[in-house]
Design a protein around this motif. Sequence first.
Motif, PDB file in Angstrom:
ATOM      1  N   ASP A  78       5.495   7.381  -1.322  1.00 40.33           N
ATOM      2  CA  ASP A  78       4.783   7.108  -2.573  1.00 40.33           C
ATOM      3  C   ASP A  78       5.755   7.061  -3.734  1.00 40.33           C
ATOM      4  OD1 ASP A  78       2.507   6.415  -3.894  1.00 40.33           O
ATOM      5  OD2 ASP A  78       1.640   8.422  -3.976  1.00 40.33           O
ATOM      6  N   SER A 114      -1.659  11.468  -5.606  1.00 40.16           N
ATOM      7  CA  SER A 114      -0.585  11.127  -4.677  1.00 40.16           C
ATOM      8  C   SER A 114      -0.529  12.110  -3.509  1.00 40.16           C
ATOM      9  CB  SER A 114       0.775  11.135  -5.390  1.00 40.16           C
ATOM     10  OG  SER A 114       1.831  11.008  -4.460  1.00 40.16           O
ATOM     11  N   THR A 128       8.462   0.517  -3.030  1.00 40.99           N
ATOM     12  CA  THR A 128       7.419   1.419  -2.532  1.00 40.99           C
ATOM     13  C   THR A 128       6.312   0.629  -1.838  1.00 40.99           C
ATOM     14  OG1 THR A 128       7.878   2.958  -4.348  1.00 40.99           O
ATOM     15  CG2 THR A 128       5.805   3.254  -3.173  1.00 40.99           C
ATOM     16  N   LYS A 135       7.670  13.444   3.770  1.00 39.25           N
ATOM     17  CA  LYS A 135       6.894  13.074   2.586  1.00 39.25           C
ATOM     18  C   LYS A 135       7.909  12.500   1.617  1.00 39.25           C
ATOM     19  CE  LYS A 135       3.829  17.028   3.398  1.00 39.25           C
ATOM     20  NZ  LYS A 135       4.723  17.658   4.419  1.00 39.25           N
ATOM     21  N   MET A 191       4.233   6.667 -11.763  1.00 35.08           N
ATOM     22  CA  MET A 191       2.974   5.939 -11.597  1.00 35.08           C
ATOM     23  C   MET A 191       2.593   5.128 -12.835  1.00 35.08           C
ATOM     24  SD  MET A 191       2.445   6.778  -8.541  1.00 35.08           S
ATOM     25  CE  MET A 191       2.603   8.066  -7.305  1.00 35.08           C
ATOM     26  N   LYS A 227       5.379   0.845   2.186  1.00 31.78           N
ATOM     27  CA  LYS A 227       4.015   1.193   2.626  1.00 31.78           C
ATOM     28  C   LYS A 227       3.431   0.113   3.524  1.00 31.78           C
ATOM     29  CE  LYS A 227       2.459   4.072  -1.243  1.00 31.78           C
ATOM     30  NZ  LYS A 227       1.489   4.169  -2.351  1.00 31.78           N
TER      31      LYS A 227
END
Length: 333
Positions: free
Chosen positions: A241, A262, A228, A204, A213, A232
Amino acid sequence: MELMKKIWEMAKTDRKRIVLPEGDEERTVVAAQKIKELGLADVILVGNVSKIKEKAESIGVNLDGISIEDPETSAKLHDYINAFYEIRKNKGMTLEKAEKIVRDPLYFGTMMVKMDDADGMVSGAVHTTGDLLRPGLQIIKNAPGVSVVSSFFIMMVPGSKYGESGMLLFSDCAVNPNPNADQLAAIAIATADTAKKLCNIDPKVAMLSFSTMGSADHELVDKVRTATAKAKELRPDLLIDGEMQLDAAIVRKVADQKAPSSPVAGNANVLVFPDLQAGNIGYKLVQRFANAEAIGPICQGFAKPINDLSRGCSSDDIVNVVALTAVQAITNK
């Protein structure tokens, strides 16, 4: 230390040949005996035979069954010189230069790995990271499909509830001073794959920043956001994330407030730092303030495993990095 027990057991199942080019360095000599006794790898010490034996005798180390390779007297020296010349001739290398360079224990050890006379190399007790990376990048080079060589630390924090029962991977803390967005994405992906392959955990990955964010706008934050998104896109199968602050990455209560949607926040076990300054400072803070064991730096992305040590390492640190290097050689098959 449950992870290292597993690493040791795996190393014992298929013993690899690991070169230690700092052959007459005291901690290295002590580690060589420990590695032999534990059956973790077949160690090859590189250096002057007399100096290595004198050092071992002076500290009471038994080198029976441990190979010593002296570049000056090795039957393989001229093969390595010629091979190094062929690798580097388009960069202006001459045979005369190659003859001097390959006699250096780090270059000699790296050529042993390149020529399949060893499966991996560990250095850094007295040499810098740059000293290791130069021959590595010139000779071993990147693994196919890997755009950037990077590093990670396995951080083992006693009594901690964060990460995997106190274990987290920190990257990149030793190699890339200021990675761009593409490189940062590649580092995140490589470290996630390492977490699965080497540590047997479901990664993770938190892309760290001083913003969570969108809470701040700055070009430094933009780099992490872009990285990021790229990571992804390239690997939708991975949980990556960001951008997020450190507390949002590992503290559930903070994550619920700052990044409630998230899938990584509050549960991160891989921390990707935005640059080398942050990564290097971060791992040393945790190591000192939390009394954590910092295993590494371990390199990722080379075609064959070569790894670094901290110059403040102990002989036990060398043992662990050799075991990890051996397992990298096993899993790279």
